[in-house]
Design a protein around this motif. Structure first.
Motif, PDB file in Angstrom:
ATOM      1  N   VAL A   1       3.849   9.260   6.125  1.00 15.14           N
ATOM      2  CA  VAL A   1       4.956   9.302   6.652  1.00 15.14           C
ATOM      3  C   VAL A   1       5.112  10.667   6.364  1.00 15.14           C
ATOM      4  O   VAL A   1       5.627  11.546   7.681  1.00 15.14           O
ATOM      5  CB  VAL A   1       5.514   8.115   7.489  1.00 15.14           C
TER       6      VAL A   1
ATOM      7  N   THR B   1      -0.272   8.981  11.270  1.00 19.11           N
ATOM      8  CA  THR B   1      -0.239  10.068  10.808  1.00 19.11           C
ATOM      9  C   THR B   1       0.587  11.406  11.027  1.00 19.11           C
ATOM     10  O   THR B   1       1.262  11.867  11.371  1.00 19.11           O
ATOM     11  CB  THR B   1      -0.526  10.618   9.434  1.00 19.11           C
TER      12      THR B   1
ATOM     13  N   ARG C   1       3.255  -4.071   3.582  1.00 21.28           N
ATOM     14  CA  ARG C   1       3.296  -2.734   3.926  1.00 21.28           C
ATOM     15  C   ARG C   1       4.091  -1.900   4.954  1.00 21.28           C
ATOM     16  O   ARG C   1       4.680  -1.572   4.089  1.00 21.28           O
ATOM     17  CB  ARG C   1       1.969  -2.343   5.259  1.00 21.28           C
TER      18      ARG C   1
ATOM     19  N   GLY D   1       8.286   4.622   9.449  1.00 22.36           N
ATOM     20  CA  GLY D   1       6.913   3.364   9.072  1.00 22.36           C
ATOM     21  C   GLY D   1       7.315   2.319   9.255  1.00 22.36           C
ATOM     22  O   GLY D   1       6.019   1.996   9.043  1.00 22.36           O
TER      23      GLY D   1
ATOM     24  N   THR E   1       6.776   0.559   2.558  1.00 21.37           N
ATOM     25  CA  THR E   1       7.082   1.866   2.816  1.00 21.37           C
ATOM     26  C   THR E   1       8.651   2.720   3.345  1.00 21.37           C
ATOM     27  O   THR E   1       8.979   4.007   2.732  1.00 21.37           O
ATOM     28  CB  THR E   1       6.388   1.831   4.266  1.00 21.37           C
TER      29      THR E   1
ATOM     30  N   GLU F   1       0.805  -1.103  -0.004  1.00 20.93           N
ATOM     31  CA  GLU F   1      -0.087  -0.280   0.167  1.00 20.93           C
ATOM     32  C   GLU F   1       0.445   1.619  -0.360  1.00 20.93           C
ATOM     33  O   GLU F   1       1.542   2.154   0.848  1.00 20.93           O
ATOM     34  CB  GLU F   1      -1.099   0.248   1.108  1.00 20.93           C
ATOM     35  N   PRO F   2       0.909   2.065  -0.950  1.00 26.01           N
ATOM     36  CA  PRO F   2       2.084   2.904  -1.248  1.00 26.01           C
ATOM     37  C   PRO F   2       1.461   4.183  -0.473  1.00 26.01           C
ATOM     38  O   PRO F   2       1.732   5.045   0.012  1.00 26.01           O
ATOM     39  CB  PRO F   2       1.770   2.887  -3.149  1.00 26.01           C
TER      40      PRO F   2
ATOM     41  N   PHE G   1       0.735   4.492   2.281  1.00 20.86           N
ATOM     42  CA  PHE G   1       1.480   4.449   3.740  1.00 20.86           C
ATOM     43  C   PHE G   1       2.673   5.461   3.975  1.00 20.86           C
ATOM     44  O   PHE G   1       3.062   6.517   4.925  1.00 20.86           O
ATOM     45  CB  PHE G   1       1.816   3.773   4.542  1.00 20.86           C
ATOM     46  N   PHE G   2       3.741   5.561   3.131  1.00 22.15           N
ATOM     47  CA  PHE G   2       5.047   6.328   3.200  1.00 22.15           C
ATOM     48  C   PHE G   2       4.246   8.323   2.551  1.00 22.15           C
ATOM     49  O   PHE G   2       5.361   8.872   3.646  1.00 22.15           O
ATOM     50  CB  PHE G   2       5.460   5.833   1.656  1.00 22.15           C
TER      51      PHE G   2
ATOM     52  N   SER H   1      11.978   5.998   7.900  1.00 22.84           N
ATOM     53  CA  SER H   1      11.708   4.711   7.068  1.00 22.84           C
ATOM     54  C   SER H   1      11.494   3.831   9.212  1.00 22.84           C
ATOM     55  O   SER H   1      11.276   2.893   8.739  1.00 22.84           O
ATOM     56  CB  SER H   1      12.985   4.016   7.000  1.00 22.84           C
TER      57      SER H   1
ATOM     58  N   ALA I   1       2.981   0.854  10.895  1.00 19.34           N
ATOM     59  CA  ALA I   1       2.864  -0.150   9.417  1.00 19.34           C
ATOM     60  C   ALA I   1       2.263  -1.783  10.233  1.00 19.34           C
ATOM     61  O   ALA I   1       1.282  -1.980  10.359  1.00 19.34           O
ATOM     62  CB  ALA I   1       3.667  -1.014   8.769  1.00 19.34           C
TER      63      ALA I   1
ATOM     64  N   THR J   1       9.882   5.137   1.582  1.00 20.36           N
ATOM     65  CA  THR J   1      10.951   6.066   1.653  1.00 20.36           C
ATOM     66  C   THR J   1      12.117   7.236   1.353  1.00 20.36           C
ATOM     67  O   THR J   1      12.595   7.297   1.279  1.00 20.36           O
ATOM     68  CB  THR J   1      10.489   6.687   3.945  1.00 20.36           C
TER      69      THR J   1
END
Length: 295
Positions: A107, A151, A239, A176, A243, A100-101, A103-104, A173, A180, A247
């Protein structure tokens, strides 16, 4: 230089965030602490639905409180853009091992824009993505709250005005990656209770993974860990790994773009109008100046 934040949390905003976080934690963690004879255990199948009805109202109160405490038109516009991008990114990884992109992006946005904006962004993005993907259901409030925490946590990381470069990317990183898994744990708790439907029984040593109403906390904890291993560990790992990769690969460029956008937006500037002076006879009219003064 002190970073510009679109939302500065005031006492009312902090109080609202603390309140909804405490109630959210109770809604999520009650299975581990409810006694056998308590009313919530007796209605174990109904409790998640009650909290699912309550949490959207609380989240709406928090979002309204934060917005009322200083979210201007520029901040709302940035919120809309980032929420739309996050909602559009979520379907890209749907059904692909938890990749799931979005999430980055959450962050990095929380890091630059702060915890108050981050909580609103996370909750609104999850709501918008649920509408986009058809994922609306009683589980959505838990996802909104978890993404808001996810977030917001990035905005609470140390060194927002000083830490830059490789060290900052490594910190984001690591956050994240861990967050996650934390997000997956929070959302799994809802499914563990509702999907199981009370199939587990206290004292049952058969190795069942579902929630057992009234069972000791350590027994339910073992059941929950088995449930996570059996159902979602691979999704959470995918995930977290994606992330970290995104990142490290594009985080630096996106952080610079977000910081440049916040500087140009100048969220903390206030418009003041200078009153014109009355010219003396024979003098040219004085001009009225508009100035922008930071708080």
């Amino acid at each position: 230089m002190r970073s510009t934040r679109p939302v500065r949390l005031g006492p009312r905003s902090v109080a609202a965030l603390v309140l909804v976080s405490v109630i959210g934690l109770i809604a999520i963690c009650w299975p581990f602490f409810a006694d056998t004879d308590s009313a919530v255990t007796t209605h174990a199948a109904d409790a998640p639905w009650l909290f699912a009805a309550l949490l959207p109202l609380l989240i709406a109160v928090v979002v309204a409180t934060i917005a009322d405490c200083g979210m201007d038109a520029k901040a709302v516009a940035m919120l809309g853009v980032l929420a739309a991008v996050g909602a559009a990114l979520r379907p890209l990884g749907a059904g692909t091992g938890g990749l799931e992109p979005m999430f980055f992006l959450m962050v990095l946005s929380g890091r630059v824009l702060g915890p108050g904006f981050g909580f609103v962004l996370g909750a609104v993005t999850m709501f918008a993505s649920a509408l986009l993907t058809g994922g609306v259901g009683p589980w959505m409030p838990t996802q909104m709250l978890a993404m808001g925490w996810f977030t917001m946590g990035a905005g609470l990381l140390p060194g927002p005005d000083r830490l830059r470069g490789r060290a900052e990317l490594l910190m984001l990183s690591a956050y994240g990656f861990l967050a996650a898994f934390a997000y997956g744990t929070v959302t799994n708790l809802y499914g563990w209770v509702t999907i199981g439907g009370g199939k587990g029984r206290a004292g049952d040593g058969s190795g069942g993974v579902f929630f057992a109403p009234g069972a000791p906390a350590h027994e339910n904890l073992a059941r929950f860990l088995a449930y996570v291993l059996a159902t979602s560990l691979g999704w959470d790992l995918g995930r977290a790994a994606l992330t970290v990769v995104l990142t490290l690969m594009v985080g630096g460029a996106l952080l610079r773009a977000l910081r440049r956008a916040t500087r140009r937006a100048n969220f903390e500037a206030q418009v003041t109008f200078g009153a014109p002076e009355v010219p003396s006879p024979g003098e040219a009219p004085h001009r009225t100046y508009v100035t922008y003064e930071p708080e």
